[in-house]
Design an enzyme around this catalytic site. Structure first.
Site, PDB file in Angstrom:
ATOM      1  N   ASN A   9      41.912  34.665  35.201  1.00  0.00           N
ATOM      2  CA  ASN A   9      42.719  34.582  36.430  1.00  0.00           C
ATOM      3  C   ASN A   9      41.794  34.846  37.617  1.00  0.00           C
ATOM      4  O   ASN A   9      41.486  35.985  37.929  1.00  0.00           O
ATOM      5  CB  ASN A   9      43.848  35.622  36.380  1.00  0.00           C
ATOM      6  CG  ASN A   9      44.677  35.615  37.646  1.00  0.00           C
ATOM      7  OD1 ASN A   9      44.643  34.644  38.411  1.00  0.00           O
ATOM      8  ND2 ASN A   9      45.419  36.691  37.887  1.00  0.00           N
ATOM      9  N   TRP A  10      41.374  33.748  38.234  1.00  0.00           N
ATOM     10  CA  TRP A  10      40.400  33.881  39.332  1.00  0.00           C
ATOM     11  C   TRP A  10      41.026  34.373  40.630  1.00  0.00           C
ATOM     12  O   TRP A  10      40.316  34.665  41.588  1.00  0.00           O
ATOM     13  CB  TRP A  10      39.725  32.529  39.591  1.00  0.00           C
ATOM     14  CG  TRP A  10      38.822  32.059  38.500  1.00  0.00           C
ATOM     15  CD1 TRP A  10      38.312  32.794  37.470  1.00  0.00           C
ATOM     16  CD2 TRP A  10      38.309  30.728  38.330  1.00  0.00           C
ATOM     17  NE1 TRP A  10      37.518  32.013  36.670  1.00  0.00           N
ATOM     18  CE2 TRP A  10      37.503  30.737  37.188  1.00  0.00           C
ATOM     19  CE3 TRP A  10      38.469  29.538  39.043  1.00  0.00           C
ATOM     20  CZ2 TRP A  10      36.847  29.593  36.729  1.00  0.00           C
ATOM     21  CZ3 TRP A  10      37.820  28.396  38.590  1.00  0.00           C
ATOM     22  CH2 TRP A  10      37.013  28.436  37.441  1.00  0.00           C
ATOM     23  N   LYS A  11      42.347  34.369  40.703  1.00  0.00           N
ATOM     24  CA  LYS A  11      43.062  34.753  41.931  1.00  0.00           C
ATOM     25  C   LYS A  11      42.528  33.908  43.107  1.00  0.00           C
ATOM     26  O   LYS A  11      42.147  32.752  42.900  1.00  0.00           O
ATOM     27  CB  LYS A  11      42.924  36.250  42.190  1.00  0.00           C
ATOM     28  CG  LYS A  11      43.202  37.079  40.950  1.00  0.00           C
ATOM     29  CD  LYS A  11      43.312  38.537  41.219  1.00  0.00           C
ATOM     30  CE  LYS A  11      43.413  39.279  39.910  1.00  0.00           C
ATOM     31  NZ  LYS A  11      43.813  40.661  40.059  1.00  0.00           N
ATOM     32  N   HIS A  96      53.156  37.348  37.938  1.00  0.00           N
ATOM     33  CA  HIS A  96      52.042  38.295  38.112  1.00  0.00           C
ATOM     34  C   HIS A  96      52.474  39.382  39.104  1.00  0.00           C
ATOM     35  O   HIS A  96      53.173  39.101  40.085  1.00  0.00           O
ATOM     36  CB  HIS A  96      50.804  37.551  38.638  1.00  0.00           C
ATOM     37  CG  HIS A  96      49.555  38.376  38.544  1.00  0.00           C
ATOM     38  ND1 HIS A  96      49.288  39.393  39.434  1.00  0.00           N
ATOM     39  CD2 HIS A  96      48.535  38.370  37.651  1.00  0.00           C
ATOM     40  CE1 HIS A  96      48.134  39.967  39.094  1.00  0.00           C
ATOM     41  NE2 HIS A  96      47.659  39.363  38.005  1.00  0.00           N
ATOM     42  N   GLU A  98      50.974  40.828  41.422  1.00  0.00           N
ATOM     43  CA  GLU A  98      50.593  40.603  42.826  1.00  0.00           C
ATOM     44  C   GLU A  98      51.614  39.707  43.520  1.00  0.00           C
ATOM     45  O   GLU A  98      51.876  39.869  44.711  1.00  0.00           O
ATOM     46  CB  GLU A  98      49.172  40.014  42.892  1.00  0.00           C
ATOM     47  CG  GLU A  98      48.130  41.077  42.562  1.00  0.00           C
ATOM     48  CD  GLU A  98      46.802  40.533  42.053  1.00  0.00           C
ATOM     49  OE1 GLU A  98      46.545  39.320  42.146  1.00  0.00           O
ATOM     50  OE2 GLU A  98      46.019  41.358  41.533  1.00  0.00           O
ATOM     51  N   GLU A 168      50.710  43.634  31.611  1.00  0.00           N
ATOM     52  CA  GLU A 168      49.722  44.073  32.590  1.00  0.00           C
ATOM     53  C   GLU A 168      50.251  45.296  33.338  1.00  0.00           C
ATOM     54  O   GLU A 168      50.993  45.141  34.344  1.00  0.00           O
ATOM     55  CB  GLU A 168      49.479  42.955  33.605  1.00  0.00           C
ATOM     56  CG  GLU A 168      48.936  41.688  32.991  1.00  0.00           C
ATOM     57  CD  GLU A 168      48.103  40.920  34.004  1.00  0.00           C
ATOM     58  OE1 GLU A 168      46.917  40.712  33.731  1.00  0.00           O
ATOM     59  OE2 GLU A 168      48.621  40.574  35.075  1.00  0.00           O
ATOM     60  N   GLY A 174      42.807  45.662  38.456  1.00  0.00           N
ATOM     61  CA  GLY A 174      41.805  45.741  39.514  1.00  0.00           C
ATOM     62  C   GLY A 174      41.419  47.164  39.896  1.00  0.00           C
ATOM     63  O   GLY A 174      40.792  47.389  40.916  1.00  0.00           O
ATOM     64  N   SER A 214      41.958  45.525  34.012  1.00  0.00           N
ATOM     65  CA  SER A 214      40.592  46.040  33.917  1.00  0.00           C
ATOM     66  C   SER A 214      39.980  45.867  32.531  1.00  0.00           C
ATOM     67  O   SER A 214      39.213  46.716  32.059  1.00  0.00           O
ATOM     68  CB  SER A 214      40.535  47.513  34.366  1.00  0.00           C
ATOM     69  OG  SER A 214      40.927  47.613  35.720  1.00  0.00           O
ATOM     70  N   GLY A 235      41.018  39.410  35.119  1.00  0.00           N
ATOM     71  CA  GLY A 235      40.823  39.153  36.549  1.00  0.00           C
ATOM     72  C   GLY A 235      39.347  39.264  36.912  1.00  0.00           C
ATOM     73  O   GLY A 235      38.551  38.350  36.690  1.00  0.00           O
ATOM     74  N   GLY A 236      38.956  40.419  37.445  1.00  0.00           N
ATOM     75  CA  GLY A 236      37.602  40.623  37.961  1.00  0.00           C
ATOM     76  C   GLY A 236      36.486  40.159  37.035  1.00  0.00           C
ATOM     77  O   GLY A 236      35.553  39.469  37.464  1.00  0.00           O
TER      78      GLY A 236
HETATM   79  C1  PEP Z   1      44.863  40.325  36.589  1.00  0.00           C
HETATM   80  O1  PEP Z   1      44.736  39.988  37.748  1.00  0.00           O
HETATM   81  O2  PEP Z   1      45.738  39.804  35.916  1.00  0.00           O
HETATM   82  C2  PEP Z   1      43.962  41.348  36.058  1.00  0.00           C
HETATM   83  C3  PEP Z   1      44.187  41.788  34.862  1.00  0.00           C
HETATM   84  O3  PEP Z   1      42.931  41.752  36.880  1.00  0.00           O
HETATM   85  P1  PEP Z   1      41.714  42.743  36.461  1.00  0.00           P
HETATM   86  O4  PEP Z   1      41.184  42.269  35.159  1.00  0.00           O
HETATM   87  O5  PEP Z   1      40.749  42.604  37.575  1.00  0.00           O
HETATM   88  O6  PEP Z   1      42.306  44.122  36.356  1.00  0.00           O
END
Ligand code: PEP
Length: 251
Positions: A9-11, A96, A98, A168, A174, A214, A235-236
């Site tokens: 998930n590049w956001k 999600h 966010e 999640e 994040g 994370s 994500g990251g």
């Molecule tokens: C996400 O955005 O779904 C996510 C899990 O981000 P991260 O891995 O950065 O916590």
């Protein structure tokens, strides 16, 4: 047999050239014999091109990060499920945290998005998860159950087979704070049971449930070795080919 899936998930990150380079690096370094489905979730403008690049390997596909709850028409700025499917995406990420928090998406609105996605033959990656306050108050199981009941449980058995769940916990996204393998496994087991009770064994046994929050090369194998964890929504760490490849290779 349920699938192992890792989703990037590049956001709202990566300009086009960096996005395509990242896809190229992952595609050219992933060993073909690893039985994991890899899904890139770029921003809308890159979906078509990333889908084209993924055509060379059946284990790779593309997801959008959202879709409209409307079908078509005068909704400036919206992108419909039909449009996303026509660009070659196989999946759509919905619900999600966010989007729930920053764009006030309700369970009801997400339900309409899910219906639109399935009508257009997109598979759904449905995100759910609790806040830190809810976990501290021991409300996390009730909260996740409500999210799933209100957005998913109107689906038929055939429809629900096109859904993947991503658990999640909001406090882990994040933040660098990961749920422990035990915390994640307990919730995944709980979710699988919900689907068994609502549908049957066939549905629950074949349901892929991903962990997100994370996840990184240091914790992925411990998380992925849990009985009810079938992969990750990343994500990251998905923005760097070396880290993302290490996560893919953690099964
Ligand atoms: C996400 O955005 O779904 C996510 C899990 O981000 P991260 O891995 O950065 O916590």
């Amino acid at each position: 047999m349920r699938k192992n899936i890792v989703v990037a998930n590049w956001k709202m990150n990566l300009v086009r050239s960096d996005a395509l380079l990242l896809v190229h690096e992952v595609l050219s370094n992933k060993a073909d014999n690893i039985s994991v489905n890899v899904v890139f979730a770029p921003s809308y403008p890159y979906i078509y091109k990333v889908a084209k690049l993924c055509e060379i390997n059946d284990n790779f596909s593309v997801s959008s990060q959202d879709c409209s709850s409307r079908k078509q028409g005068a909704h400036t700025g919206e992108v419909s499920a039909e449009m996303i499917a026509s660009c070659g995406a196989e999946y759509v990420i919905l619900g999600h945290s966010e989007r729930r928090i920053k764009f006030n998406e309700s369970n009801e609105q997400i339900k309409h998005k899910i219906d639109n996605a399935l009508e257009n033959n997109l598979k759904v990656i449905f995100c759910c998860g609790e806040s830190l306050q809810q976990r501290d108050s021991e409300l996390h199981f009730d909260w996740v159950e409500e999210q799933i009941k209100e957005s998913i449980f109107h689906l038929s058995k055939d429809q629900v087979k096109c859904v993947t769940i991503a658990y999640e916990p909001i406090w882990a996204i994040g933040t660098g704070k990961t749920a422990s393998a035990v915390q994640a496994q307990d919730m995944h087991h709980f979710i699988r049971n919900l689907f068994e009770k609502k549908y049957d064994n066939d549905v629950s046994d074949n349901l892929s449930i991903l962990y997100g929050g994370s996840c990184n090369p240091n914790n992925a194998s411990q998380l992925f070795s849990q009985k009810d964890i079938d992969g990750g929504l990343i994500g990251g760490a998905s923005l760097h080919s070396d880290k993302f490849l290490a996560i893919i290779n953690s099964f």
